[in-house]
Scaffold this motif. Sequence first.
Motif, mmCIF file in Angstrom:
data_model
loop_
_atom_site.group_PDB
_atom_site.id
_atom_site.type_symbol
_atom_site.label_atom_id
_atom_site.label_comp_id
_atom_site.label_asym_id
_atom_site.label_seq_id
_atom_site.Cartn_x
_atom_site.Cartn_y
_atom_site.Cartn_z
ATOM 1 N N ALA A 180 0.820 -1.225 0.000
ATOM 2 C CA ALA A 180 0.000 0.000 0.000
ATOM 3 C C ALA A 180 0.852 1.273 0.000
ATOM 4 O O ALA A 180 0.570 2.224 -0.729
ATOM 5 C CB ALA A 180 -0.954 -0.004 1.192
ATOM 6 N N ALA A 181 1.908 1.291 0.812
ATOM 7 C CA ALA A 181 2.736 2.503 0.904
ATOM 8 C C ALA A 181 3.415 2.794 -0.433
ATOM 9 O O ALA A 181 3.473 3.943 -0.887
ATOM 10 C CB ALA A 181 3.774 2.341 2.011
ATOM 11 N N ASP A 182 3.917 1.744 -1.082
ATOM 12 C CA ASP A 182 4.567 1.909 -2.390
ATOM 13 C C ASP A 182 3.562 2.427 -3.422
ATOM 14 O O ASP A 182 3.884 3.297 -4.235
ATOM 15 C CB ASP A 182 5.152 0.577 -2.846
ATOM 16 N N LEU A 183 2.329 1.902 -3.370
ATOM 17 C CA LEU A 183 1.288 2.346 -4.306
ATOM 18 C C LEU A 183 0.984 3.833 -4.110
ATOM 19 O O LEU A 183 0.866 4.595 -5.079
ATOM 20 C CB LEU A 183 0.023 1.501 -4.115
ATOM 21 N N ARG A 184 0.897 4.269 -2.851
ATOM 22 C CA ARG A 184 0.634 5.693 -2.574
ATOM 23 C C ARG A 184 1.781 6.568 -3.093
ATOM 24 O O ARG A 184 1.548 7.643 -3.663
ATOM 25 C CB ARG A 184 0.421 5.908 -1.070
ATOM 26 N N ASP A 185 3.031 6.085 -2.923
ATOM 27 C CA ASP A 185 4.187 6.840 -3.429
ATOM 28 C C ASP A 185 4.122 6.982 -4.954
ATOM 29 O O ASP A 185 4.433 8.046 -5.506
ATOM 30 C CB ASP A 185 5.495 6.138 -3.029
ATOM 31 N N ARG A 186 3.718 5.910 -5.624
ATOM 32 C CA ARG A 186 3.624 5.938 -7.088
ATOM 33 C C ARG A 186 2.528 6.899 -7.552
ATOM 34 O O ARG A 186 2.668 7.586 -8.565
ATOM 35 C CB ARG A 186 3.391 4.526 -7.622
#
Length: 203
Positions: A180-186
Motif C-alpha cells: 500500500a505505501a509503495d502504491l501511494r508513493d507511485r
Amino acid sequence: MTEAFRTVAGRGQARFEISGSEFIGHVAPAHSVDEAEDFIDAISEEYADATHNVPAYRVRAQPLREWASDADEPSGSAGKPALNVLQQEAIENVVAVVTRYYGGTKLGVGGLARAYSRGVKDALDDAGIVEEVPHEQFSVTVEYDDSGSVRGLLESAECEFEAAYEAEVRFEVRAPEASAADLRDRIRSATSGRATLAGDFDN
C-alpha cells in the motif's frame, strides 16, 4: 498485524429445524465494526418477524474487536456459543447472525447453545474459508486531468478500487498492507504531488 489470517470467502447461509424451531445461520465478511453492525441491522430488518436474531462478530482492529448478544435468549445460550465457533475456527473479519423462529418446544440452554453453534458452523461451511493478507483502505482525490494516470496505476496494481466522478475524481482503494505505501508513493509521483490521499496510514 501483517500476517495472513482466516476469514470467510463470501456470504453463507444455512437452514435447519430442531423440535419445530427453524434456525437460519447467516455469515458475511466484515472489514470494520460498522460493516458488521450494518449486516446485523440488515438481517434483523429482513427477518423482523423472527423470534430472535442472535449476532456475533470478530473484526481485526487494534485490539481485535469481538462482540455477541443473546438477543433475549436465556443468558449464555446463544451469543457466546455463536462467538465461540468463530473463535475456535480462528476466523476474523466476519459477522454472523443466527435467526430463530420458535416452534413451540423449549430446547433448554444446552439445546439452544448447540443449535446456535450449528447455525454459525453450517453457514461458515456454506461460505467457505480463505486465507487473506491484511489490507489498508485509503482514498485518492484528483482533478480530472490526473484521473486517467491514477486509474491506470490502480488497474495495474494488486488492489481493489471504486471511482466516483463528481467535481473531482475520488478513488476508494483497498490494497494489501505490504504494497500500500509503495502504491501511494507511485500515485504521488504520477501526479507530481497533486493527489490528495486520506486514510489511516503513517506515510
